[in-house]
Design an enzyme around this catalytic site. Structure first.
Site, PDB file in Angstrom:
ATOM      1  N   GLY A 117      19.978 -36.679  95.797  1.00 20.53           N
ATOM      2  CA  GLY A 117      19.071 -36.028  96.751  1.00 20.53           C
ATOM      3  C   GLY A 117      17.723 -36.715  96.836  1.00 20.53           C
TER       4      GLY A 117
ATOM      5  N   PHE B 103      11.980 -33.797  98.441  1.00 21.90           N
ATOM      6  CA  PHE B 103      10.670 -33.856  97.779  1.00 21.90           C
ATOM      7  C   PHE B 103      10.820 -34.131  96.286  1.00 21.90           C
ATOM      8  CE2 PHE B 103       9.444 -31.479 101.593  1.00 21.90           C
ATOM      9  CZ  PHE B 103       8.302 -32.176 101.930  1.00 21.90           C
TER      10      PHE B 103
ATOM     11  N   GLU C  70       6.145 -19.979 112.545  1.00 20.24           N
ATOM     12  CA  GLU C  70       5.641 -21.231 113.135  1.00 20.24           C
ATOM     13  C   GLU C  70       6.413 -21.593 114.398  1.00 20.24           C
ATOM     14  OE1 GLU C  70       3.710 -23.139 109.104  1.00 20.24           O
ATOM     15  OE2 GLU C  70       5.640 -23.912 109.717  1.00 20.24           O
TER      16      GLU C  70
HETATM   17  C1  LIG Z   1      12.378 -25.454 108.283  1.00 20.42           C
HETATM   18  C2  LIG Z   1      11.728 -25.516 106.932  1.00 20.42           C
HETATM   19  C3  LIG Z   1      10.349 -25.427 106.818  1.00 20.42           C
HETATM   20  C4  LIG Z   1       9.731 -25.490 105.575  1.00 20.42           C
HETATM   21  N1  LIG Z   1       8.369 -25.414 105.505  1.00 20.42           N
HETATM   22  C5  LIG Z   1       7.757 -25.552 104.325  1.00 20.42           C
HETATM   23  C6  LIG Z   1       6.338 -25.560 104.231  1.00 20.42           C
HETATM   24  O1  LIG Z   1       5.640 -25.397 105.240  1.00 20.42           O
HETATM   25  N2  LIG Z   1       5.765 -25.753 103.019  1.00 20.42           N
HETATM   26  C7  LIG Z   1       6.524 -25.933 101.890  1.00 20.42           C
HETATM   27  O2  LIG Z   1       5.975 -26.140 100.806  1.00 20.42           O
HETATM   28  N3  LIG Z   1       7.871 -25.900 101.946  1.00 20.42           N
HETATM   29  C8  LIG Z   1       8.503 -25.723 103.116  1.00 20.42           C
HETATM   30  N4  LIG Z   1       9.865 -25.707 103.174  1.00 20.42           N
HETATM   31  C9  LIG Z   1      10.631 -25.788 101.930  1.00 20.42           C
HETATM   32  C10 LIG Z   1      10.682 -27.224 101.406  1.00 20.42           C
HETATM   33  O3  LIG Z   1      11.067 -28.092 102.441  1.00 20.42           O
HETATM   34  C11 LIG Z   1      11.665 -27.275 100.244  1.00 20.42           C
HETATM   35  O4  LIG Z   1      11.202 -26.411  99.244  1.00 20.42           O
HETATM   36  C12 LIG Z   1      11.773 -28.685  99.690  1.00 20.42           C
HETATM   37  O5  LIG Z   1      12.308 -29.548 100.660  1.00 20.42           O
HETATM   38  C13 LIG Z   1      12.641 -28.703  98.446  1.00 20.42           C
HETATM   39  O6  LIG Z   1      12.766 -30.021  98.008  1.00 20.42           O
HETATM   40  P1  LIG Z   1      14.088 -30.510  97.285  1.00 20.42           P
HETATM   41  O7  LIG Z   1      13.846 -31.920  96.889  1.00 20.42           O
HETATM   42  O8  LIG Z   1      14.476 -29.531  96.234  1.00 20.42           O
HETATM   43  O9  LIG Z   1      15.243 -30.424  98.385  1.00 20.42           O
HETATM   44  P2  LIG Z   1      15.325 -31.088  99.826  1.00 20.42           P
HETATM   45  O10 LIG Z   1      14.011 -31.555 100.296  1.00 20.42           O
HETATM   46  O11 LIG Z   1      16.064 -30.103 100.673  1.00 20.42           O
HETATM   47  O12 LIG Z   1      16.225 -32.369  99.601  1.00 20.42           O
HETATM   48  C14 LIG Z   1      17.587 -32.307  99.232  1.00 20.42           C
HETATM   49  C15 LIG Z   1      18.232 -33.628  99.552  1.00 20.42           C
HETATM   50  O13 LIG Z   1      19.516 -33.663  98.937  1.00 20.42           O
HETATM   51  C16 LIG Z   1      20.452 -34.252  99.810  1.00 20.42           C
HETATM   52  N5  LIG Z   1      21.773 -33.750  99.440  1.00 20.42           N
HETATM   53  C17 LIG Z   1      22.158 -32.457  99.373  1.00 20.42           C
HETATM   54  N6  LIG Z   1      23.439 -32.370  98.930  1.00 20.42           N
HETATM   55  C18 LIG Z   1      23.846 -33.640  98.720  1.00 20.42           C
HETATM   56  C19 LIG Z   1      25.079 -34.209  98.263  1.00 20.42           C
HETATM   57  N7  LIG Z   1      26.111 -33.443  97.918  1.00 20.42           N
HETATM   58  N8  LIG Z   1      25.167 -35.552  98.192  1.00 20.42           N
HETATM   59  C20 LIG Z   1      24.112 -36.342  98.544  1.00 20.42           C
HETATM   60  N9  LIG Z   1      22.924 -35.848  98.964  1.00 20.42           N
HETATM   61  C21 LIG Z   1      22.807 -34.525  99.049  1.00 20.42           C
HETATM   62  C22 LIG Z   1      19.974 -33.822 101.188  1.00 20.42           C
HETATM   63  O14 LIG Z   1      20.459 -34.699 102.183  1.00 20.42           O
HETATM   64  C23 LIG Z   1      18.467 -33.873 101.024  1.00 20.42           C
HETATM   65  O15 LIG Z   1      17.935 -35.117 101.393  1.00 20.42           O
HETATM   66  C24 LIG Z   1      10.526 -25.643 104.410  1.00 20.42           C
HETATM   67  C25 LIG Z   1      11.898 -25.731 104.525  1.00 20.42           C
HETATM   68  C26 LIG Z   1      12.507 -25.665 105.759  1.00 20.42           C
HETATM   69  C27 LIG Z   1      14.022 -25.784 105.871  1.00 20.42           C
END
Ligand SMILES: Cc1cc2nc3c(=O)[nH]c(=O)nc-3n(C[C@H](O)[C@H](O)[C@H](O)COP(=O)(O)OP(=O)(O)OC[C@H]3O[C@@H](n4cnc5c(N)ncnc54)[C@H](O)[C@@H]3O)c2cc1C
Length: 424
Positions: free
Chosen positions: A15, A18, A174
């Protein structure tokens, strides 16, 4: 998978969200081999997806190539693949392009849209979790405006012009604000054959107030701002059904609408192999200890949205927002090096920098620990924080330019149906 053998320990990060990129940056050029795997070749800045959906920004400006992030990390590799299974006995991941062994595995797969098991809603509504989905929404909104312009009857026209958003969290609020601006500023100029008064935006929230994760002050202000923009806010309203034409709520409200945007919740995106019951909580998050180690495994970690770390301050886990993901990625980078060097690990402590949401031009709400504010200054802070948080200098410049252009001209420049959306 064409990853060279090395004497360094191999860390696989699943993944590039962030959490994943924050860890990858921390492990840059260390005595460790890093393999970053994602099913997309770009990082998505999800907080601005709603601006792509509402034609305010082009998708390229909120996405960033993952290879570019690690281009100067000499021991790091990227592979475009979906991880389908984790074989913990062999310490191996099974992906769509082959298998790869790991010394340490970090799961940072985030979440997926939660339809709470309602298959009809899932089939007929529009989720907004990925760039292609945001583009689908943009196309559908614009297509429906075109269809409204040639509708035979008034009722048909209204159904094309009724936009229903489910979920009154930051995303729903939003998006509702952004679509209202489309109605207020674009419709009267570009769609002179439509009556802006016929376009209705409905925001449905199951809780008794908007922005339930924020302060009561923020909820109140958000509602006030949305009402000023002409959005119909319905709190304590759950959607029971949507067949693609009629939205039915628990309060028996019936709305005829061709567009239902689902921003009502997410659930974890775990991977086969270690997704058994006791590892996960109800929201499909891996239970992890204070070092992000998945319960029962010393070499498997989970972080970001997919991880549930229970602490005294956060008994239900950290909020599923960007900051915990970024901060966990940074600390895990340090802890992995300590683990390899046999040093004691540092437990994670979340530093809450506050929450915010924007409702449109000059309107936003900000909750800091000791200070809550709303209005123009909050909107300015929101813009600054999001601009700085975007990945890549080019993206920041483009978004800044777009926002300035849109602000001066009351315009949304990306009103293009490039890839028409077809309802099934
Ligand atoms: C529409 C929306 C608006 C948001 N607005 C805000 C905001 O204003 N402020 C804020 O702080 N947070 C916001 N968030 C929440 C924030 O985006 C998430 O908390 C954050 O992205 C989490 O980061 P992460 O790295 O855990 O997961 P993610 O950023 O979701 O990244 C996960 C990654 O894993 C990859 N992945 C998943 N499964 C697999 C697999 N099996 N094999 C390979 N790759 C895989 C995906 O492609 C993705 O790139 C928002 C979320 C959404 C959906």
């Amino acid at each position: 998978m064409n990853i060279p053998e090395t004497s360094y320990p191999r860390v696989i990060i699943i993944g590039g969200g962030f959490a994943g990129i924050s860890l990858a940056k921390k492990l840059a050029n260390k005595k460790i081999q890093v393999v970053l795997i994602d099913k997309h070749n770009y990082h998505t800045f999800q907080p601005l997806l709603y601006q792509v959906s509402s034609a305010g920004l082009e998708p390229d400006s909120i996405a960033y190539p993952l290879r570019k992030i690690i281009k100067k990390h000499k021991n790091s590799f990227f592979r475009l693949a979906s991880v389908e299974n984790i074989d913990t006995a062999k310490n191996e991941v099974n992906t769509s392009i082959g298998n790869l062994a790991y010394d340490y595995l970090v799961i940072a797969t985030g979440t997926k849209t939660n339809f709470f098991g309602n298959k009809t809603i899932e089939a007929n509504s529009m989720p907004m979790k990925k760039v292609p989905q945001a583009l689908n929404i943009r196309s559908l909104i614009l297509q429906n405006l075109e269809k409204a312009a040639i509708a035979d009857t008034y009722d048909d026209r209204c159904a094309f012009l009724n936009f229903v958003i489910v979920g009154g969290g930051p995303t729903g609020v939003e998006l509702a604000g952004a679509i209202a601006e489309l109605k207020n500023h674009i419709l009267p100029r570009d769609y002179r054959d439509l009556n802006p008064g016929d376009m209705q935006i409905h925001l449905l929230e199951g809780n008794d107030r908007l922005l339930p994760s924020m302060s009561a002050h923020a909820s109140l202000k958000a509602k006030e701002f949305l009402k000023k923009l002409g959005v119909n806010v319905h709190c304590s309203s759950f959607v029971k059904d949507y067949d693609g034409k009629t939205v039915i709520t628990n309060s028996n409200l019936e709305l005829q609408s061709e567009t239902l945007i689902w921003a009502a919740g997410v659930t974890g995106a775990p991977i086969n192999g270690i997704h058994e019951g006791e590892l996960m909580d109800r929201s499909n998050r891996y239970r992890v200890n204070h070092f992000n180690q998945v319960e029962g495994y010393s070499n498997i970690f989970a972080m970001g949205d997919i991880a549930l770390m229970q602490t005294e301050a956060y008994p239900k886990g950290h909020p599923q927002v960007a900051q915990p993901a970024i901060q966990q990625g940074k600390l895990l980078g340090k802890n992995l090096m300590k683990l390899i060097e046999g040093k004691p690990l540092k437990p994670f402590a979340y530093h809450d920098k506050g929450t915010m949401a924007t409702i449109g031009r000059n309107k936003a709400v900000v909750d800091l620990k000791h200070y809550k504010f709303a209005g123009f200054f909050a909107w300015f802070v929101w813009m600054f924080v999001h601009l700085m948080a975007l990945v890549g200098f080019r993206n920041r410049v483009i978004v800044f330019f777009n926002w300035t252009y849109n602000y001066i001209n009351f315009d949304k420049a990306a009103r293009l149906i490039i890839r028409p959306f077809k309802k099934i």
